[in-house]
Design a protein around this motif. Structure first.
Motif, PDB file in Angstrom:
ATOM      1  N   ARG A 166      14.731   5.892  -2.517  1.00  0.00           N
ATOM      2  CA  ARG A 166      14.169   4.895  -3.418  1.00  0.00           C
ATOM      3  C   ARG A 166      12.770   4.450  -2.989  1.00  0.00           C
ATOM      4  N   CYS A 167      12.540   4.319  -1.668  1.00  0.00           N
ATOM      5  CA  CYS A 167      11.258   3.815  -1.165  1.00  0.00           C
ATOM      6  C   CYS A 167      10.213   4.923  -1.171  1.00  0.00           C
ATOM      7  N   ARG A 168       8.992   4.585  -1.552  1.00  0.00           N
ATOM      8  CA  ARG A 168       7.880   5.541  -1.536  1.00  0.00           C
ATOM      9  C   ARG A 168       6.744   5.034  -0.650  1.00  0.00           C
ATOM     10  N   ASN A 169       7.054   4.125   0.267  1.00  0.00           N
ATOM     11  CA  ASN A 169       6.021   3.525   1.119  1.00  0.00           C
ATOM     12  C   ASN A 169       6.244   3.904   2.580  1.00  0.00           C
ATOM     13  N   ASP A 170       6.459   5.209   2.828  1.00  0.00           N
ATOM     14  CA  ASP A 170       6.647   5.678   4.199  1.00  0.00           C
ATOM     15  C   ASP A 170       5.923   7.006   4.434  1.00  0.00           C
ATOM     16  N   SER A 171       4.875   7.277   3.650  1.00  0.00           N
ATOM     17  CA  SER A 171       4.273   8.607   3.620  1.00  0.00           C
ATOM     18  C   SER A 171       3.565   8.980   4.915  1.00  0.00           C
ATOM     19  N   ILE A 231      -3.726   1.332   6.874  1.00  0.00           N
ATOM     20  CA  ILE A 231      -2.321   0.986   6.735  1.00  0.00           C
ATOM     21  C   ILE A 231      -1.724   0.748   8.122  1.00  0.00           C
ATOM     22  N   THR A 232      -0.980  -0.344   8.269  1.00  0.00           N
ATOM     23  CA  THR A 232      -0.280  -0.619   9.521  1.00  0.00           C
ATOM     24  C   THR A 232       1.041   0.137   9.515  1.00  0.00           C
ATOM     25  N   VAL A 233       1.222   0.992  10.518  1.00  0.00           N
ATOM     26  CA  VAL A 233       2.419   1.812  10.633  1.00  0.00           C
ATOM     27  C   VAL A 233       3.019   1.597  12.027  1.00  0.00           C
ATOM     28  N   ASN A 234       4.194   0.974  12.085  1.00  0.00           N
ATOM     29  CA  ASN A 234       4.854   0.707  13.370  1.00  0.00           C
ATOM     30  C   ASN A 234       3.932  -0.015  14.348  1.00  0.00           C
ATOM     31  N   SER A 286       4.514  -6.237  -5.610  1.00  0.00           N
ATOM     32  CA  SER A 286       5.747  -7.011  -5.537  1.00  0.00           C
ATOM     33  C   SER A 286       6.472  -6.775  -4.212  1.00  0.00           C
ATOM     34  N   CYS A 287       6.115  -5.702  -3.526  1.00  0.00           N
ATOM     35  CA  CYS A 287       6.675  -5.411  -2.199  1.00  0.00           C
ATOM     36  C   CYS A 287       5.819  -6.099  -1.145  1.00  0.00           C
ATOM     37  N   PRO A 288       6.394  -6.953  -0.302  1.00  0.00           N
ATOM     38  CA  PRO A 288       5.615  -7.634   0.750  1.00  0.00           C
ATOM     39  C   PRO A 288       4.923  -6.657   1.691  1.00  0.00           C
ATOM     40  N   CYS A 289       5.551  -5.533   1.986  1.00  0.00           N
ATOM     41  CA  CYS A 289       4.945  -4.541   2.878  1.00  0.00           C
ATOM     42  C   CYS A 289       3.721  -3.915   2.232  1.00  0.00           C
ATOM     43  N   PHE A 290       3.869  -3.450   1.001  1.00  0.00           N
ATOM     44  CA  PHE A 290       2.755  -2.817   0.286  1.00  0.00           C
ATOM     45  C   PHE A 290       1.599  -3.798   0.121  1.00  0.00           C
ATOM     46  N   ALA A 291       1.906  -5.047  -0.231  1.00  0.00           N
ATOM     47  CA  ALA A 291       0.868  -6.055  -0.440  1.00  0.00           C
ATOM     48  C   ALA A 291       0.117  -6.361   0.848  1.00  0.00           C
ATOM     49  N   ALA A 292       0.803  -6.277   1.979  1.00  0.00           N
ATOM     50  CA  ALA A 292       0.182  -6.545   3.279  1.00  0.00           C
ATOM     51  C   ALA A 292      -0.426  -5.289   3.894  1.00  0.00           C
ATOM     52  N   LYS A 293      -0.484  -4.168   3.147  1.00  0.00           N
ATOM     53  CA  LYS A 293      -1.012  -2.892   3.615  1.00  0.00           C
ATOM     54  C   LYS A 293      -0.258  -2.418   4.854  1.00  0.00           C
ATOM     55  N   ARG A 294       1.050  -2.458   4.733  1.00  0.00           N
ATOM     56  CA  ARG A 294       1.927  -1.988   5.788  1.00  0.00           C
ATOM     57  C   ARG A 294       2.930  -1.002   5.203  1.00  0.00           C
ATOM     58  N   GLU A 295       3.312  -0.007   5.995  1.00  0.00           N
ATOM     59  CA  GLU A 295       4.386   0.874   5.558  1.00  0.00           C
ATOM     60  C   GLU A 295       5.728   0.200   5.812  1.00  0.00           C
ATOM     61  N   CYS A 296       6.696   0.531   4.976  1.00  0.00           N
ATOM     62  CA  CYS A 296       8.036  -0.004   5.173  1.00  0.00           C
ATOM     63  C   CYS A 296       8.624   0.547   6.478  1.00  0.00           C
ATOM     64  N   ASP A 297       9.293  -0.317   7.198  1.00  0.00           N
ATOM     65  CA  ASP A 297       9.886   0.025   8.489  1.00  0.00           C
ATOM     66  C   ASP A 297      11.404   0.003   8.330  1.00  0.00           C
ATOM     67  N   PRO A 298      12.093   1.111   8.562  1.00  0.00           N
ATOM     68  CA  PRO A 298      13.547   1.127   8.361  1.00  0.00           C
ATOM     69  C   PRO A 298      14.295   0.146   9.271  1.00  0.00           C
ATOM     70  N   ASP A 299      13.679  -0.271  10.380  1.00  0.00           N
ATOM     71  CA  ASP A 299      14.311  -1.260  11.251  1.00  0.00           C
ATOM     72  C   ASP A 299      14.270  -2.659  10.643  1.00  0.00           C
ATOM     73  N   LEU A 300      13.310  -2.883   9.727  1.00  0.00           N
ATOM     74  CA  LEU A 300      13.143  -4.209   9.126  1.00  0.00           C
ATOM     75  C   LEU A 300      13.530  -4.219   7.652  1.00  0.00           C
ATOM     76  N   CYS A 301      13.188  -3.148   6.953  1.00  0.00           N
ATOM     77  CA  CYS A 301      13.422  -3.068   5.507  1.00  0.00           C
ATOM     78  C   CYS A 301      14.752  -2.349   5.278  1.00  0.00           C
ATOM     79  N   ARG A 302      15.832  -3.061   5.365  1.00  0.00           N
ATOM     80  CA  ARG A 302      17.153  -2.439   5.319  1.00  0.00           C
ATOM     81  C   ARG A 302      17.595  -2.068   3.905  1.00  0.00           C
TER      82      ARG A 302
END
Length: 247
Positions: free
Chosen positions: A83-88, A185-188, A49-65
């Protein structure tokens, strides 16, 4: 990408290669191909349900506010305050791993988890020297003669070699029935290799993932034949998964 005209198939290398444009690209958020992150609520960043997770990307604090990515300090597990667990990977929230003699006969070193892991938990990042596919072919011939391999295909152009530079993950052995799985995983804006628990894993259990040496790959960008090397021919060695305590 970096070009004067708006992003399209003719001008943009990201579009040509099937990638989203990132904040590091020339057009940035003005591009129609720009990935805009997520706006997830609590706990949604570890499902599709998370667009980042579905696209195999980590959440970016600059974009995912909204999701609260990267708010907890690095080098430790995020507690209930984040709350977010997609920045490991970016925050180095890996498990505590132990190196010891493998339970697989003649395999040398192996890697064990100190604490129990749940399915989907981040284990560690596979790191090493980034080399070209051509150099990987040359080194691979040598490594196969030495009955070892630390090569990991990253993209059609690059391979990660952990033989000279790496961490404990390079000692994780192969199994055709693994308890861990690697994910690109795409990270930054960079593609990195994360290892995740494929199932619930008991504390002090040995970790394995499938090297996929026997998989043939062929497309417009890369041809990788299937290999059958000596140290993977014994099915008892390849299929063994340790549940041994007190490793």
């Amino acid at each position: 990408c970096d070009h004067d005209e708006p992003c399209n198939y003719e001008t943009c290398s990201c579009v040509k290669n099937g990638f989203f444009c990132t904040k590091h690209c020339g057009w940035g958020c003005k591009s129609r191909n720009f990935f805009r992150g997520c706006a997830c609520k609590a706990g949604q960043c570890r499902s599709n349900s998370c667009p980042c997770f579905a696209a195999k990307r980590e959440c970016d604090p600059d974009l995912c506010r909204a999701c609260g990515a990267c708010t907890e300090p690095p080098n430790q597990r995020a507690d209930t305050g984040q709350r977010c667990r997609n920045d490991s990977i970016s925050m180095r929230r890996h498990a505590h791993l132990l190196r010891a003699e493998s339970t697989v006969k003649d395999a040398g070193w192996g890697v064990y988890t100190k604490h129990a892991l749940k399915k989907g938990d981040f284990v560690h990042e596979y790191v090493g020297e980034m080399i070209s596919q051509e150099e990987a072919e040359r080194r691979g011939i040598i490594y196969d003669k030495m009955n070892m391999s630390y090569l990991f295909n990253l993209t059609s152009d690059f391979v990660v070699d952990a033989s000279r530079k790496g961490n404990k993950t390079r000692y994780i052995n192969h199994s055709s029935k693994p308890n861990c799985e690697p994910k690109m995983i795409t990270v930054n804006g960079d593609i990195r290799i994360g290892l995740f628990a494929k199932e619930d894993i008991d504390a002090q259990s040995e970790l394995f993932f499938d090297y996929r040496y026997d998989d043939h790959m062929e497309n417009d960008l890369i041809v990788k034949p299937a290999y059958d090397v000596d140290w993977m021919k014994n099915p008892k060695m390849a299929n063994k998964i340790s549940k041994r305590k007190n490793a």
